[in-house]
Write a protein that holds these residues in place. Structure first.
Motif, PDB file in Angstrom:
ATOM      1  N   TRP A 105     -16.536   9.921  -0.892  1.00  0.00           N
ATOM      2  CA  TRP A 105     -17.727   8.885  -1.215  1.00  0.00           C
ATOM      3  C   TRP A 105     -16.799   7.864  -2.020  1.00  0.00           C
ATOM      4  N   VAL A 106     -17.571   6.606  -2.054  1.00  0.00           N
ATOM      5  CA  VAL A 106     -17.164   5.536  -2.807  1.00  0.00           C
ATOM      6  C   VAL A 106     -17.233   5.928  -4.345  1.00  0.00           C
ATOM      7  N   PHE A 107     -18.161   6.347  -4.747  1.00  0.00           N
ATOM      8  CA  PHE A 107     -18.692   6.595  -6.060  1.00  0.00           C
ATOM      9  C   PHE A 107     -18.044   8.039  -6.473  1.00  0.00           C
ATOM     10  N   ASN A 108     -17.379   8.788  -5.664  1.00  0.00           N
ATOM     11  CA  ASN A 108     -16.984  10.011  -6.076  1.00  0.00           C
ATOM     12  C   ASN A 108     -15.605  10.080  -6.592  1.00  0.00           C
ATOM     13  N   HIS A 109     -15.169   9.738  -7.756  1.00  0.00           N
ATOM     14  CA  HIS A 109     -13.897   9.785  -8.244  1.00  0.00           C
ATOM     15  C   HIS A 109     -14.102  10.296  -9.694  1.00  0.00           C
ATOM     16  N   SER A 110     -12.889  10.537 -10.364  1.00  0.00           N
ATOM     17  CA  SER A 110     -12.703  11.215 -11.603  1.00  0.00           C
ATOM     18  C   SER A 110     -13.204  10.439 -12.771  1.00  0.00           C
ATOM     19  N   PHE A 111     -13.403   9.207 -12.430  1.00  0.00           N
ATOM     20  CA  PHE A 111     -13.552   8.099 -13.783  1.00  0.00           C
ATOM     21  C   PHE A 111     -15.045   7.862 -13.701  1.00  0.00           C
ATOM     22  N   PHE A 112     -15.970   8.170 -13.014  1.00  0.00           N
ATOM     23  CA  PHE A 112     -17.117   7.561 -12.706  1.00  0.00           C
ATOM     24  C   PHE A 112     -18.315   8.433 -13.880  1.00  0.00           C
ATOM     25  N   ILE A 113     -18.240   9.688 -14.062  1.00  0.00           N
ATOM     26  CA  ILE A 113     -19.122  10.281 -14.851  1.00  0.00           C
ATOM     27  C   ILE A 113     -18.839   9.846 -15.922  1.00  0.00           C
ATOM     28  N   PRO A 114     -17.604  10.171 -16.662  1.00  0.00           N
ATOM     29  CA  PRO A 114     -17.124  10.014 -18.154  1.00  0.00           C
ATOM     30  C   PRO A 114     -17.402   8.310 -18.309  1.00  0.00           C
ATOM     31  N   GLY A 115     -17.278   7.472 -17.434  1.00  0.00           N
ATOM     32  CA  GLY A 115     -17.414   5.988 -17.564  1.00  0.00           C
ATOM     33  C   GLY A 115     -18.817   5.672 -17.812  1.00  0.00           C
ATOM     34  N   VAL A 116     -19.587   6.020 -16.976  1.00  0.00           N
ATOM     35  CA  VAL A 116     -21.034   5.738 -17.193  1.00  0.00           C
ATOM     36  C   VAL A 116     -21.716   6.450 -18.261  1.00  0.00           C
ATOM     37  N   LEU A 117     -21.202   7.376 -18.603  1.00  0.00           N
ATOM     38  CA  LEU A 117     -22.009   8.182 -19.974  1.00  0.00           C
ATOM     39  C   LEU A 117     -21.377   7.368 -20.910  1.00  0.00           C
ATOM     40  N   ALA A 118     -20.279   6.850 -20.992  1.00  0.00           N
ATOM     41  CA  ALA A 118     -19.596   6.044 -22.321  1.00  0.00           C
ATOM     42  C   ALA A 118     -20.373   4.846 -22.269  1.00  0.00           C
ATOM     43  N   ILE A 119     -20.888   4.196 -21.105  1.00  0.00           N
ATOM     44  CA  ILE A 119     -21.482   3.077 -21.340  1.00  0.00           C
ATOM     45  C   ILE A 119     -23.101   3.281 -21.582  1.00  0.00           C
ATOM     46  N   VAL A 120     -23.434   4.400 -21.165  1.00  0.00           N
ATOM     47  CA  VAL A 120     -25.037   4.547 -21.511  1.00  0.00           C
ATOM     48  C   VAL A 120     -25.087   4.866 -22.822  1.00  0.00           C
ATOM     49  N   PHE A 121     -24.111   5.630 -23.419  1.00  0.00           N
ATOM     50  CA  PHE A 121     -24.329   5.913 -25.108  1.00  0.00           C
ATOM     51  C   PHE A 121     -23.934   4.795 -25.833  1.00  0.00           C
ATOM     52  N   SER A 122     -22.876   3.862 -25.390  1.00  0.00           N
ATOM     53  CA  SER A 122     -22.774   2.774 -26.057  1.00  0.00           C
ATOM     54  C   SER A 122     -23.971   1.721 -26.200  1.00  0.00           C
ATOM     55  N   VAL A 123     -24.667   1.456 -25.032  1.00  0.00           N
ATOM     56  CA  VAL A 123     -25.845   0.574 -24.909  1.00  0.00           C
ATOM     57  C   VAL A 123     -26.906   1.319 -25.789  1.00  0.00           C
ATOM     58  N   ALA A 124     -27.096   2.436 -25.670  1.00  0.00           N
ATOM     59  CA  ALA A 124     -28.268   3.128 -26.507  1.00  0.00           C
ATOM     60  C   ALA A 124     -28.015   3.064 -27.961  1.00  0.00           C
ATOM     61  N   PHE A 125     -26.623   3.178 -28.279  1.00  0.00           N
ATOM     62  CA  PHE A 125     -26.238   2.982 -29.789  1.00  0.00           C
ATOM     63  C   PHE A 125     -26.400   1.663 -30.233  1.00  0.00           C
ATOM     64  N   GLY A 126     -26.229   0.633 -29.377  1.00  0.00           N
ATOM     65  CA  GLY A 126     -26.307  -0.676 -29.586  1.00  0.00           C
ATOM     66  C   GLY A 126     -27.823  -1.299 -30.087  1.00  0.00           C
ATOM     67  N   PHE A 127     -28.592  -0.651 -29.244  1.00  0.00           N
ATOM     68  CA  PHE A 127     -30.132  -0.874 -29.124  1.00  0.00           C
ATOM     69  C   PHE A 127     -30.265  -0.261 -30.595  1.00  0.00           C
ATOM     70  N   ALA A 128     -30.131   1.139 -31.101  1.00  0.00           N
ATOM     71  CA  ALA A 128     -30.361   1.603 -32.175  1.00  0.00           C
ATOM     72  C   ALA A 128     -29.839   0.804 -33.177  1.00  0.00           C
ATOM     73  N   VAL A 129     -28.528   0.378 -33.223  1.00  0.00           N
ATOM     74  CA  VAL A 129     -28.205  -0.401 -34.603  1.00  0.00           C
ATOM     75  C   VAL A 129     -28.900  -1.662 -34.565  1.00  0.00           C
ATOM     76  N   CYS A 130     -29.296  -2.279 -33.542  1.00  0.00           N
ATOM     77  CA  CYS A 130     -29.901  -3.492 -33.393  1.00  0.00           C
ATOM     78  C   CYS A 130     -31.319  -3.577 -33.951  1.00  0.00           C
ATOM     79  N   GLY A 131     -31.989  -2.071 -33.690  1.00  0.00           N
ATOM     80  CA  GLY A 131     -33.167  -1.915 -34.162  1.00  0.00           C
ATOM     81  C   GLY A 131     -33.228  -1.739 -36.019  1.00  0.00           C
ATOM     82  N   ILE A 132     -32.024  -1.077 -36.273  1.00  0.00           N
ATOM     83  CA  ILE A 132     -31.993  -1.047 -37.981  1.00  0.00           C
ATOM     84  C   ILE A 132     -31.717  -2.394 -38.597  1.00  0.00           C
ATOM     85  N   PHE A 133     -31.024  -3.338 -37.922  1.00  0.00           N
ATOM     86  CA  PHE A 133     -30.608  -4.576 -38.691  1.00  0.00           C
ATOM     87  C   PHE A 133     -31.697  -5.584 -38.240  1.00  0.00           C
TER      88      PHE A 133
END
Length: 147
Positions: A119-147
């Motif tokens: 399948w198009v989205f069935n490759h070795s980089f998909f899950i680690p990459g999406v998780l890294a972006i999700v955690f980065s965006v969540a961390f960004g909102f958490a840090v912006c909430g602090i400052f």
């Protein structure tokens, strides 16, 4: 060497042709989505980066539209934190298995563990990459909430 040339030049040409033909629709989608649902800014960045294959091109194409949709100005910087917190989502270059670096990694892996599935989205980089972006965006909102 020829496989690399075809991957790099062919994919870049294909992506540029597609995006050049649909730039207006991409910007309209971003503007409408963000004006109705500001919380989806990271999703819009993610989807645009998938198609544009470049963080700089995504930021250049989408950010002015998003700024206008959110009403951000020097006099009204209230929603500017959303741009900073969501910016990590422009790193979604890996999602479609057509990015030259991804194809090069698959081609050079002698073990066979790095591969593109059926399948198009069935490759070795998909899950680690999406998780890294999700955690980065969540961390960004958490840090912006602090400052």
């Amino acid at each position: 060497g020829m496989v690399a040339c075809i991957c790099v030049l062919g994919v870049a040409w294909l992506g540029d042709t597609f995006v050049s033909g649909h730039t207006k629709e991409i910007k309209d989608f971003a503007s409408q989505t963000i004006s109705q649902y500001p919380a989806l800014l990271a999703v819009v960045f993610f989807l645009a980066a998938m198609l544009l294959y470049s963080q700089a091109a995504t930021a250049k194409a989408i950010t002015p539209t998003v700024v206008a949709a959110l009403g951000i100005s020097a006099a009204n910087p209230d929603n500017a934190y959303m741009l900073v917190a969501s910016f990590a989502a422009v790193s979604a270059l890996f999602v479609l298995p057509t990015y030259p670096t991804l194809l090069g990694a698959v081609q050079m892996d002698d073990t066979g563990t790095t591969r593109i599935g059926k399948w198009v989205f069935n490759h070795s980089f998909f899950i680690p990459g999406v998780l890294a972006i999700v955690f980065s965006v969540a961390f960004g909102f958490a840090v912006c909430g602090i400052f």
